[in-house]
Motif scaffolding. Sequence first.
Motif, short mmCIF file in Angstrom:
data_model
loop_
_atom_site.label_atom_id
_atom_site.label_comp_id
_atom_site.label_asym_id
_atom_site.label_seq_id
_atom_site.Cartn_x
_atom_site.Cartn_y
_atom_site.Cartn_z
N UNK A 123 0.82 -1.20 0.00
CA UNK A 123 0.00 0.00 0.00
C UNK A 123 0.86 1.25 0.00
N UNK A 124 0.31 2.30 -0.56
CA UNK A 124 0.90 3.63 -0.50
C UNK A 124 -0.23 4.64 -0.38
N UNK A 125 0.08 5.78 0.20
CA UNK A 125 -0.87 6.88 0.21
C UNK A 125 -0.21 8.11 -0.40
N UNK A 126 -0.80 8.58 -1.47
CA UNK A 126 -0.33 9.79 -2.12
C UNK A 126 -1.06 11.00 -1.55
N UNK A 127 -0.35 12.11 -1.50
CA UNK A 127 -0.94 13.38 -1.06
C UNK A 127 -0.68 14.44 -2.11
N UNK A 128 -1.59 15.37 -2.18
CA UNK A 128 -1.43 16.50 -3.10
C UNK A 128 -1.93 17.74 -2.37
N UNK A 169 -5.37 6.79 -1.41
CA UNK A 169 -4.94 5.60 -0.71
C UNK A 169 -4.97 4.43 -1.69
N UNK A 170 -3.83 3.78 -1.86
CA UNK A 170 -3.71 2.70 -2.83
C UNK A 170 -3.35 1.41 -2.11
N UNK A 171 -4.24 0.45 -2.17
CA UNK A 171 -4.04 -0.84 -1.51
C UNK A 171 -3.95 -1.96 -2.54
N UNK A 172 -3.41 -3.08 -2.09
CA UNK A 172 -3.27 -4.25 -2.97
C UNK A 172 -2.67 -3.85 -4.32
N UNK A 173 -1.58 -3.16 -4.26
CA UNK A 173 -0.96 -2.64 -5.48
C UNK A 173 -0.44 -3.77 -6.36
N UNK A 174 -0.52 -3.53 -7.65
CA UNK A 174 -0.10 -4.50 -8.65
C UNK A 174 1.00 -3.89 -9.53
N UNK A 175 1.81 -4.73 -10.16
CA UNK A 175 2.85 -4.17 -11.04
C UNK A 175 2.30 -3.24 -12.11
N UNK A 176 1.10 -3.49 -12.57
CA UNK A 176 0.51 -2.64 -13.62
C UNK A 176 0.08 -1.27 -13.09
N UNK A 177 0.16 -1.07 -11.78
CA UNK A 177 -0.10 0.25 -11.21
C UNK A 177 1.13 1.15 -11.27
N UNK A 178 2.25 0.59 -11.69
CA UNK A 178 3.47 1.38 -11.80
C UNK A 178 3.28 2.52 -12.79
N UNK A 179 3.56 3.73 -12.35
CA UNK A 179 3.35 4.92 -13.19
C UNK A 179 3.78 6.15 -12.41
N UNK A 180 3.83 7.26 -13.11
CA UNK A 180 3.91 8.55 -12.44
C UNK A 180 2.48 9.02 -12.20
N UNK A 181 2.20 9.38 -10.97
CA UNK A 181 0.86 9.81 -10.57
C UNK A 181 0.84 11.33 -10.43
N UNK A 182 -0.20 11.92 -11.00
CA UNK A 182 -0.36 13.37 -11.00
C UNK A 182 -1.70 13.75 -10.38
N UNK A 183 -1.72 14.85 -9.67
CA UNK A 183 -3.01 15.39 -9.29
C UNK A 183 -3.35 16.58 -10.18
N UNK A 184 -4.63 16.79 -10.31
CA UNK A 184 -5.14 17.80 -11.25
C UNK A 184 -6.30 18.53 -10.59
N UNK A 185 -6.29 19.85 -10.68
CA UNK A 185 -7.43 20.64 -10.24
C UNK A 185 -8.33 20.84 -11.46
N UNK A 186 -9.46 20.14 -11.45
CA UNK A 186 -10.36 20.14 -12.59
C UNK A 186 -11.02 21.51 -12.71
N UNK A 187 -11.13 21.98 -13.94
CA UNK A 187 -11.71 23.30 -14.18
C UNK A 187 -10.60 24.25 -14.55
N UNK A 188 -9.86 24.75 -13.56
CA UNK A 188 -8.72 25.58 -13.90
C UNK A 188 -7.61 24.80 -14.63
N UNK A 189 -7.64 23.44 -14.47
CA UNK A 189 -6.69 22.55 -15.13
C UNK A 189 -5.26 22.81 -14.69
N UNK A 190 -5.04 22.84 -13.41
CA UNK A 190 -3.69 22.90 -12.88
C UNK A 190 -3.20 21.49 -12.59
#
Length: 113
Positions: A17-22, A81-102
């Motif tokens: 498991x991992x927990x990402x924050x933005x 919060x990411x649980x039971x992670x799989x190899x196919x979850x490997x990636x760069x993860x980005x957060x996005x503010x929808x609307x203003x598109x940041x």
Amino acid sequence: QVRLVESGGGLVQPGGSLRLSCVAFGSSFTIYTMAWYRQSPGKERERVADITSGGYATYVDSVKGRFAASRDNAKSTVYLQMNNLKPEDTAVYYCNMVGPDYWGQGTQVTVSS
């Protein structure tokens, strides 16, 4: 101007498991839907989850039941919060503010034994 800063990525074994924050700096964070995307080499960026200002979350089918998005409006922070992670979850993860598109700068998640 808005700045989004992700953290929490890393190397984890399958099933882990991992927990990402933005954190959002300089915005009216509370009024916007926030989204999490991911991109792995050779693939298009994929929307993984989003969460409305009121806390309603939706997910891509491949992560349903394993990932959970949440937000703390008082801290201008959205989590994944990411649980039971799989190899196919490997990636760069980005957060996005929808609307203003940041976008944030991304955080690497690697799932490997």
